[in-house]
Design a protein around this motif. Structure first.
Motif, PDB file in Angstrom:
ATOM      1  N   GLU A  91       0.833  -1.314  -0.046  1.00 21.52           N
ATOM      2  CA  GLU A  91       0.006   0.084   0.079  1.00 21.52           C
ATOM      3  C   GLU A  91       0.966   1.181   0.002  1.00 21.52           C
ATOM      4  N   GLU A  92       0.481   2.295  -0.496  1.00 18.79           N
ATOM      5  CA  GLU A  92       1.024   3.628  -0.630  1.00 18.79           C
ATOM      6  C   GLU A  92       1.409   4.121   0.911  1.00 18.79           C
ATOM      7  N   THR A  93       2.699   4.421   1.022  1.00 19.58           N
ATOM      8  CA  THR A  93       3.230   4.655   2.483  1.00 19.58           C
ATOM      9  C   THR A  93       4.408   5.644   2.235  1.00 19.58           C
ATOM     10  N   THR A 110      10.596  -6.838  -2.522  1.00 17.85           N
ATOM     11  CA  THR A 110      11.562  -7.378  -3.273  1.00 17.85           C
ATOM     12  C   THR A 110      12.791  -6.432  -3.086  1.00 17.85           C
ATOM     13  N   THR A 111      13.850  -6.929  -3.768  1.00 15.99           N
ATOM     14  CA  THR A 111      15.246  -5.960  -3.666  1.00 15.99           C
ATOM     15  C   THR A 111      14.962  -4.850  -4.346  1.00 15.99           C
ATOM     16  N   THR A 112      14.284  -5.070  -5.596  1.00 12.21           N
ATOM     17  CA  THR A 112      14.099  -3.840  -6.526  1.00 12.21           C
ATOM     18  C   THR A 112      13.269  -2.744  -6.066  1.00 12.21           C
ATOM     19  N   GLN A 113      12.190  -3.112  -4.996  1.00 16.00           N
ATOM     20  CA  GLN A 113      11.374  -2.348  -4.412  1.00 16.00           C
ATOM     21  C   GLN A 113      12.077  -1.552  -3.359  1.00 16.00           C
ATOM     22  N   VAL A 114      13.066  -2.270  -2.668  1.00 15.92           N
ATOM     23  CA  VAL A 114      13.732  -1.694  -1.483  1.00 15.92           C
ATOM     24  C   VAL A 114      14.842  -0.765  -2.103  1.00 15.92           C
ATOM     25  N   ARG A 115      15.414  -0.992  -3.271  1.00 13.46           N
ATOM     26  CA  ARG A 115      16.333   0.082  -3.729  1.00 13.46           C
ATOM     27  C   ARG A 115      15.781   1.220  -4.179  1.00 13.46           C
ATOM     28  N   ALA A 116      14.556   0.807  -4.762  1.00 15.08           N
ATOM     29  CA  ALA A 116      13.755   2.260  -5.304  1.00 15.08           C
ATOM     30  C   ALA A 116      13.331   3.115  -4.209  1.00 15.08           C
ATOM     31  N   ALA A 117      12.984   2.409  -2.769  1.00 19.10           N
ATOM     32  CA  ALA A 117      12.504   3.166  -1.637  1.00 19.10           C
ATOM     33  C   ALA A 117      13.712   4.009  -1.038  1.00 19.10           C
TER      34      ALA A 117
END
Length: 164
Positions: A91-93, A110-117
């Motif tokens: 969810e958007e946070t 995922t790793t990609t989501q963590v790196r984007a964050a």
């Protein structure tokens, strides 16, 4: 301490019938240290409790399907190959809150989501103070110069009678 995402994926893989080493690889641990990690994780109190309950994949944390627990054997007989993890719906946070939740094991990503964050958090949460080290030291010196140990106030000026 709560069962983290990696520990939970390890426990689910063990319940699915994998050996400790293969379950550690499926959970995301390095193939070089998977044997030691599997041995260590089986002795972990949280993982023991999860395994003794026999909790299946239906009782997972929300969004816990970040890693597919079906490694494929390699042709050369090496380590098992994991399939790529699909995107986990989140969810958007706030990005900083998302990173805290991932670090504490409350949310899987995922790793990609963590790196984007990590890349996005620097635009929404600037570093404390824009000044450099010298500016901070000068401000600290001003604050320390006040009060009891500061320089005394200048003496009052005497005005002689009649002269300007």
């Amino acid at each position: 301490m709560a069962l983290t995402g990696k520990k939970q994926r390890f426990a689910d893989a063990v319940l699915a019938g994998f050996s400790n080493k293969d379950a550690a690889i499926a959970a995301g641990y390095s193939a070089k240290t998977a044997s030691a990690a599997g041995s260590r994780l089986v002795k972990d109190p949280d993982v023991k409790a999860w395994l003794s309950r026999g909790a299946g994949p239906a009782e997972k944390m929300p969004g816990a399907s970040a890693v597919d627990v079906s490694p494929e054997p390699q042709a050369h007989g090496g380590a098992l190959k994991r399939s790529k993890a699909g995107q986990v719906p989140i969810e958007e946070t706030d990005m900083l809150q998302l990173l805290k939740d991932v670090a504490l094991g409350r949310t899987l990503a995922t790793t990609t989501q963590v790196r984007a964050a990590i890349a996005a958090v620097q635009y929404t949460h600037p570093k404390k103070g824009e000044g450099g080290k010298k500016d901070e030291k000068a401000e600290a010196a001003k604050v320390a110069g006040r009060g009891r140990f500061g320089a005394p106030p200048a003496p009052p000026r005497l005005v002689a009678g009649g002269k300007t």
